[in-house]
Each structure stands twice: as C-alpha cells, then as structure tokens.
Motif scaffolding. Sequence first.
Motif, PDB file in Angstrom:
ATOM      1  N   LEU A  73       0.633  -1.670   0.077  1.00 54.86           N
ATOM      2  CA  LEU A  73       0.386   0.213  -0.271  1.00 54.86           C
ATOM      3  C   LEU A  73       0.679   0.729   0.016  1.00 54.86           C
ATOM      4  CD1 LEU A  73      -2.680  -1.025   2.341  1.00 54.86           C
ATOM      5  CD2 LEU A  73      -2.932  -1.130   0.155  1.00 54.86           C
ATOM      6  N   ALA A  74       1.926   1.290  -0.365  1.00 59.30           N
ATOM      7  CA  ALA A  74       2.873   2.336  -0.275  1.00 59.30           C
ATOM      8  C   ALA A  74       3.713   2.949   0.684  1.00 59.30           C
ATOM      9  CB  ALA A  74       2.213   3.375  -1.143  1.00 59.30           C
ATOM     10  N   PHE A  75       3.255   2.090   2.077  1.00 59.36           N
ATOM     11  CA  PHE A  75       3.281   2.343   3.381  1.00 59.36           C
ATOM     12  C   PHE A  75       3.978   1.856   4.385  1.00 59.36           C
ATOM     13  CE2 PHE A  75       0.775   3.895   7.409  1.00 59.36           C
ATOM     14  CZ  PHE A  75       1.124   4.661   7.378  1.00 59.36           C
ATOM     15  N   GLY A  76       5.619   2.378   3.628  1.00 58.83           N
ATOM     16  CA  GLY A  76       6.903   1.822   3.891  1.00 58.83           C
ATOM     17  C   GLY A  76       7.626   2.315   4.107  1.00 58.83           C
ATOM     18  N   MET A  77       8.916   2.234   4.620  1.00 58.47           N
ATOM     19  CA  MET A  77      10.557   2.894   3.801  1.00 58.47           C
ATOM     20  C   MET A  77      11.531   1.233   3.788  1.00 58.47           C
ATOM     21  SD  MET A  77      10.881   6.737   5.191  1.00 58.47           S
ATOM     22  CE  MET A  77      11.836   6.466   4.125  1.00 58.47           C
ATOM     23  N   THR A 121       5.719   9.595  -1.373  1.00 59.44           N
ATOM     24  CA  THR A 121       5.064  10.918  -1.308  1.00 59.44           C
ATOM     25  C   THR A 121       5.545  10.757   0.009  1.00 59.44           C
ATOM     26  OG1 THR A 121       3.276   9.389  -1.957  1.00 59.44           O
ATOM     27  CG2 THR A 121       3.012  10.234   0.070  1.00 59.44           C
ATOM     28  N   GLY A 122       6.539  10.402   1.251  1.00 63.07           N
ATOM     29  CA  GLY A 122       7.640  10.804   1.714  1.00 63.07           C
ATOM     30  C   GLY A 122       8.760  10.289   1.699  1.00 63.07           C
ATOM     31  N   GLY A 123       9.590  10.236   0.897  1.00 63.27           N
ATOM     32  CA  GLY A 123      10.599   9.837   0.014  1.00 63.27           C
ATOM     33  C   GLY A 123      11.050   8.605  -0.985  1.00 63.27           C
ATOM     34  N   SER A 124       9.930   8.069  -1.192  1.00 64.77           N
ATOM     35  CA  SER A 124       9.184   6.615  -2.170  1.00 64.77           C
ATOM     36  C   SER A 124      10.569   6.745  -2.655  1.00 64.77           C
ATOM     37  CB  SER A 124       7.560   6.492  -1.661  1.00 64.77           C
ATOM     38  OG  SER A 124       7.115   6.201  -0.465  1.00 64.77           O
ATOM     39  N   VAL A 125      10.662   7.767  -4.172  1.00 64.21           N
ATOM     40  CA  VAL A 125      11.573   6.905  -4.818  1.00 64.21           C
ATOM     41  C   VAL A 125      12.665   7.900  -4.367  1.00 64.21           C
ATOM     42  CG1 VAL A 125      11.592   8.409  -6.971  1.00 64.21           C
ATOM     43  CG2 VAL A 125       9.448   7.937  -6.771  1.00 64.21           C
ATOM     44  N   ARG A 126      13.318   8.754  -3.893  1.00 63.26           N
ATOM     45  CA  ARG A 126      14.591   9.485  -3.375  1.00 63.26           C
ATOM     46  C   ARG A 126      14.588   8.205  -2.403  1.00 63.26           C
ATOM     47  NH1 ARG A 126      12.584  14.701  -1.397  1.00 63.26           N
ATOM     48  NH2 ARG A 126      10.650  13.873  -1.078  1.00 63.26           N
ATOM     49  N   GLY A 127      14.512   7.536  -1.574  1.00 67.06           N
ATOM     50  CA  GLY A 127      15.024   6.833  -0.639  1.00 67.06           C
ATOM     51  C   GLY A 127      15.360   5.628  -1.487  1.00 67.06           C
ATOM     52  N   PRO A 128      14.327   4.590  -2.009  1.00 69.24           N
ATOM     53  CA  PRO A 128      14.822   3.902  -3.277  1.00 69.24           C
ATOM     54  C   PRO A 128      16.451   3.573  -4.004  1.00 69.24           C
ATOM     55  CG  PRO A 128      12.635   3.661  -2.193  1.00 69.24           C
ATOM     56  CD  PRO A 128      12.805   4.766  -1.713  1.00 69.24           C
ATOM     57  N   ALA A 129      15.968   4.873  -4.371  1.00 70.98           N
ATOM     58  CA  ALA A 129      17.184   5.129  -5.035  1.00 70.98           C
ATOM     59  C   ALA A 129      18.363   5.090  -4.916  1.00 70.98           C
ATOM     60  CB  ALA A 129      16.811   6.445  -5.781  1.00 70.98           C
ATOM     61  N   ALA A 130      18.649   6.266  -3.435  1.00 72.85           N
ATOM     62  CA  ALA A 130      19.532   5.993  -2.635  1.00 72.85           C
ATOM     63  C   ALA A 130      19.967   4.177  -1.763  1.00 72.85           C
ATOM     64  CB  ALA A 130      19.093   7.267  -1.764  1.00 72.85           C
ATOM     65  N   CYS A 131      19.196   3.846  -1.432  1.00 75.34           N
ATOM     66  CA  CYS A 131      19.563   2.586  -1.135  1.00 75.34           C
ATOM     67  C   CYS A 131      19.883   1.499  -2.237  1.00 75.34           C
ATOM     68  CB  CYS A 131      18.403   2.286  -0.371  1.00 75.34           C
ATOM     69  SG  CYS A 131      17.484   2.008   1.275  1.00 75.34           S
ATOM     70  N   CYS A 132      19.191   1.623  -3.396  1.00 78.70           N
ATOM     71  CA  CYS A 132      19.738   0.949  -4.737  1.00 78.70           C
ATOM     72  C   CYS A 132      21.282   1.445  -5.461  1.00 78.70           C
ATOM     73  CB  CYS A 132      18.639   0.995  -5.575  1.00 78.70           C
ATOM     74  SG  CYS A 132      17.605  -0.831  -4.388  1.00 78.70           S
ATOM     75  N   GLY A 133      21.218   2.337  -5.102  1.00 73.77           N
ATOM     76  CA  GLY A 133      22.773   2.708  -5.781  1.00 73.77           C
ATOM     77  C   GLY A 133      21.890   3.275  -7.487  1.00 73.77           C
ATOM     78  N   VAL A 134      20.579   3.929  -7.201  1.00 75.93           N
ATOM     79  CA  VAL A 134      20.084   4.654  -8.723  1.00 75.93           C
ATOM     80  C   VAL A 134      19.708   5.761  -8.633  1.00 75.93           C
ATOM     81  CG1 VAL A 134      19.597   2.153  -9.279  1.00 75.93           C
ATOM     82  CG2 VAL A 134      17.810   3.619  -8.586  1.00 75.93           C
ATOM     83  N   ILE A 135      19.625   6.879  -9.620  1.00 70.58           N
ATOM     84  CA  ILE A 135      19.301   7.967  -9.967  1.00 70.58           C
ATOM     85  C   ILE A 135      17.706   7.424  -9.461  1.00 70.58           C
ATOM     86  CG2 ILE A 135      18.689  10.097 -11.335  1.00 70.58           C
ATOM     87  CD1 ILE A 135      21.169   9.050 -12.667  1.00 70.58           C
ATOM     88  N   GLY A 136      16.618   8.313  -8.750  1.00 67.42           N
ATOM     89  CA  GLY A 136      15.491   9.371  -8.435  1.00 67.42           C
ATOM     90  C   GLY A 136      14.419  10.578  -8.066  1.00 67.42           C
ATOM     91  N   SER A 324      14.184   9.066   6.784  1.00 71.23           N
ATOM     92  CA  SER A 324      13.185   9.829   5.316  1.00 71.23           C
ATOM     93  C   SER A 324      12.845  11.195   6.276  1.00 71.23           C
ATOM     94  CB  SER A 324      11.353   9.471   5.400  1.00 71.23           C
ATOM     95  OG  SER A 324      11.303  10.328   7.313  1.00 71.23           O
ATOM     96  N   SER A 325      14.404  11.401   7.847  1.00 72.43           N
ATOM     97  CA  SER A 325      14.375  13.188   7.640  1.00 72.43           C
ATOM     98  C   SER A 325      14.543  13.666   6.837  1.00 72.43           C
ATOM     99  CB  SER A 325      15.464  12.762   8.863  1.00 72.43           C
ATOM    100  OG  SER A 325      16.619  12.578   8.604  1.00 72.43           O
ATOM    101  N   LEU A 326      15.700  13.785   5.312  1.00 71.99           N
ATOM    102  CA  LEU A 326      16.364  14.998   4.587  1.00 71.99           C
ATOM    103  C   LEU A 326      15.580  15.053   3.314  1.00 71.99           C
ATOM    104  CD1 LEU A 326      19.787  14.099   5.350  1.00 71.99           C
ATOM    105  CD2 LEU A 326      18.371  15.480   6.496  1.00 71.99           C
ATOM    106  N   ILE A 327      14.194  13.805   3.228  1.00 70.04           N
ATOM    107  CA  ILE A 327      13.792  13.451   2.336  1.00 70.04           C
ATOM    108  C   ILE A 327      12.189  13.775   2.176  1.00 70.04           C
ATOM    109  CG2 ILE A 327      15.179  12.163   0.759  1.00 70.04           C
ATOM    110  CD1 ILE A 327      13.376   9.923   1.604  1.00 70.04           C
ATOM    111  N   ARG A 328      11.652  13.297   3.151  1.00 71.26           N
ATOM    112  CA  ARG A 328       9.883  14.112   3.529  1.00 71.26           C
ATOM    113  C   ARG A 328       9.905  14.828   3.499  1.00 71.26           C
ATOM    114  NH1 ARG A 328       6.345   9.978   5.423  1.00 71.26           N
ATOM    115  NH2 ARG A 328       7.835   8.461   6.317  1.00 71.26           N
ATOM    116  N   PRO A 329      10.346  16.022   4.347  1.00 71.33           N
ATOM    117  CA  PRO A 329      10.189  17.915   4.253  1.00 71.33           C
ATOM    118  C   PRO A 329       9.890  17.818   2.891  1.00 71.33           C
ATOM    119  CG  PRO A 329      11.941  17.079   5.077  1.00 71.33           C
ATOM    120  CD  PRO A 329      11.873  15.652   5.043  1.00 71.33           C
ATOM    121  N   PHE A 330      10.468  17.550   1.503  1.00 71.79           N
ATOM    122  CA  PHE A 330      10.669  18.703   0.608  1.00 71.79           C
ATOM    123  C   PHE A 330       9.134  18.161  -0.255  1.00 71.79           C
ATOM    124  CE2 PHE A 330      14.972  18.715   1.560  1.00 71.79           C
ATOM    125  CZ  PHE A 330      14.766  20.217   0.882  1.00 71.79           C
TER     126      PHE A 330
END
Length: 378
Positions: A73-77, A121-136, A324-330
């Motif tokens: 449900l897109a509700f987890g990090m 919604t709360g970093g759900s592109v940028r967070g996985p991108a950073a985890c997996c070493g890709v661009i998001g 998500s402390s640095l991504i969710r704010p945006f």
Amino acid sequence: MSAFISEFDLRARGDADGPTIAIKDSIDIEGYPTTAASRALADAPAATEHAEVVQRLLDAGWRIKGKTNMHELAFGMTGINDFTGTPENPQDATRIPGGSSSGSASAVGLGLVDAALGTDTGGSVRGPAACCGVIGLKPTFGRISRHGVAPLKTTLDCVGPFTRDMRALIDAMNAIDPSFDAGIARRDASKMRVGIVPVDADASIRKAVDNAVRRAGLVSRVVELESIADAFTAGLAVINAETWQAFGHLVDTGKLGADLVARLRVASNTTAADLDAAENVRRIFTAAVDRALDDVDVIVLPTLPSFPITLEAARAGTSVIAMSSLIRPFNLSGHPALSLPVQVEGSSLKAGLQIVGRKGADEHVCAVAAHIEAALAQ
C-alpha cells in the motif's frame, strides 16, 4: 526475491525496439489489476484504462516490461513485503531496498529495465534510489499527472522516474511530462550556484556530498534551512492522515501485513489539530526553502542520513523512520528533488546526493545532476 509483481511486454503498435520501463503497482495499466502489492487488493478488477503517464510512455515509444513490487500500500520505508516478496537491493542483497518503490529501484539497479516509475509521498522514490545506488526524481508536486494513480487524494504524492543515468531520466521525464523542456535539462550547468545544507548525517556521507560538488567545480556556499526537522514531523502527520483515509477500511479485512496494520492504527489517531499544526509548518518550511533558493539555483544535502540497514535488523524491529528525515520535508513543501548516487570513501556502497530546486524548475535540477554525474565519471 523479485523486483516484479508481473512481467509482460506492452508496447505501442510498431515499437519493438524502444527503451524499456517498469511501472509501480500503484499505477494503472489497462488489463492488469492494481494491487499495491497487498493481499487485501489481490482480487481487484483489472484497470479499464492506462494511467495518463503510462499512455504517454507508450505514445513516446517506450516498452513497458511489467509491474514492479513495492512496500504494501506504499506505506513503508523498508521495501520488505512478505506477501509479494522483497526485492533485492542491487548494492548489497543483505540490506533493505528501501520503500515504498522498492521494486522499481531494484529493477533499474539490476539492469532489468532502462527506467522505472515509482511514486514519492514521503521519500518513496528518492529513498529506494539512494538505497539501491540509482537515480530517482520527485518532480514538483502537481507537475506530473496522477490520473490513474493510487491513492486518489493526496497533497504529497508525486509520480517520478528511476534510471541508471541522467540521459535516460531526462528522456523519461520528456515522455511523461508534456511541459518538460529537455533542452533546458541538457544545458550546461557549470555556472549554477549551489547551496550546501548542513544536516545531521553520517560524516562519510556528508563528505561524499561535499566532494561531489567540489569535483563538479560548482560555486557553492553553506545555506541554512530552517524548520527541516519540524517539516519532517509535519509530513508524517499528513501522510498518516491521508493514508488512513485511503486505506483504513482495509485494516479489519485480516489481509494486511502486521507491520502495516500497526502503522495504520497509529495513523488513525492523527487529529484535526495535528493537521492544522502540520499545515502551518508546511507554510513556514515552504517559505524557508523558497528563501534558501533566492540566492542559489539549487540546494544539496544527503538523500539519506546513513546507509540502509540490513534486512535482518529491519525484521528484528530496528526503526527506519529516520531514513526519511532529509527527504520527507520536500514532499511537504512540494519542491522538486533528485537523488544522485555518489561514491563514499572507504565503502563499496554509494550514497545519495539530493538536489532540490525551485518549484517548476525540475529541468534545472536535472541539469545540475547531469553536470555532477559527468564530473564524477571523469
């Protein structure tokens, strides 16, 4: 562990050799159910039409290779999903892939597709991108159509692409956003001014961000960003309220994962006063970001404050909310933000360098990212 929920080859008539892309399972594809990787939605009827972004991709000659897995449900990090499986982190299979767009980041990082779409919604592109070493990229809020994307109502969520290089990301944005100017995104960004935001993150990751800006030869200065911690908390309140409104009715079905039930029950306690306070913070923080961008073209900071934790630690209950402390704010402010992988000294893992731009200036964010990417490749 699979990045895909279902694999197929959907293409516009006559386009056999177009670039390949995968679509997160919260985005409608005609003829396939949109299950959001949840047992509670496993019997959902097939979508009767493509989401607008899917149709635009097909019209531009992209080949859709399947629907990607995701945090339920897109509700987890974490990206952990015990119903549909947990996608592999391409950088380190022992670590979480990040959520919620875990399958999209994994599929791109593993080289299964040229690009993928996720939602943030709360970093759900940028967070996985950073985890997996890709661009998001999380585009400016409201810039990309969400017609055919779940949940229906949101003040935070954005559709955004994952790729392994900026060329492909610009191509993907050009396909899904009719207003996107690829020419601006490919312009020389060597004269762009950069503000580096001091934040609470691992020293090695902060150093990697600083080194990347220095190697790119960009003029930079320190820029303080007020209220970022308050914006993180406010963003949590808003996502909790909006996710409960969208999916709270599924809690009593007995078909949701235990972790999701627990978070939804917490989300149900969000009060009107909490939301009023969050909206006040939204105004304050949005103005603070706008002010920070008055004298620089973009601001940069780490995407995640530390490397992703292990699957074992996540399953044992280690909290990941600080991810998500640095991504969710945006998400709260609505500014465009991109995560670019950068090498960290002494580590085999890459971290994310986050580039944030003025609202509507997604092309400038892409141009700076492409400039840094080229400098780091030398």
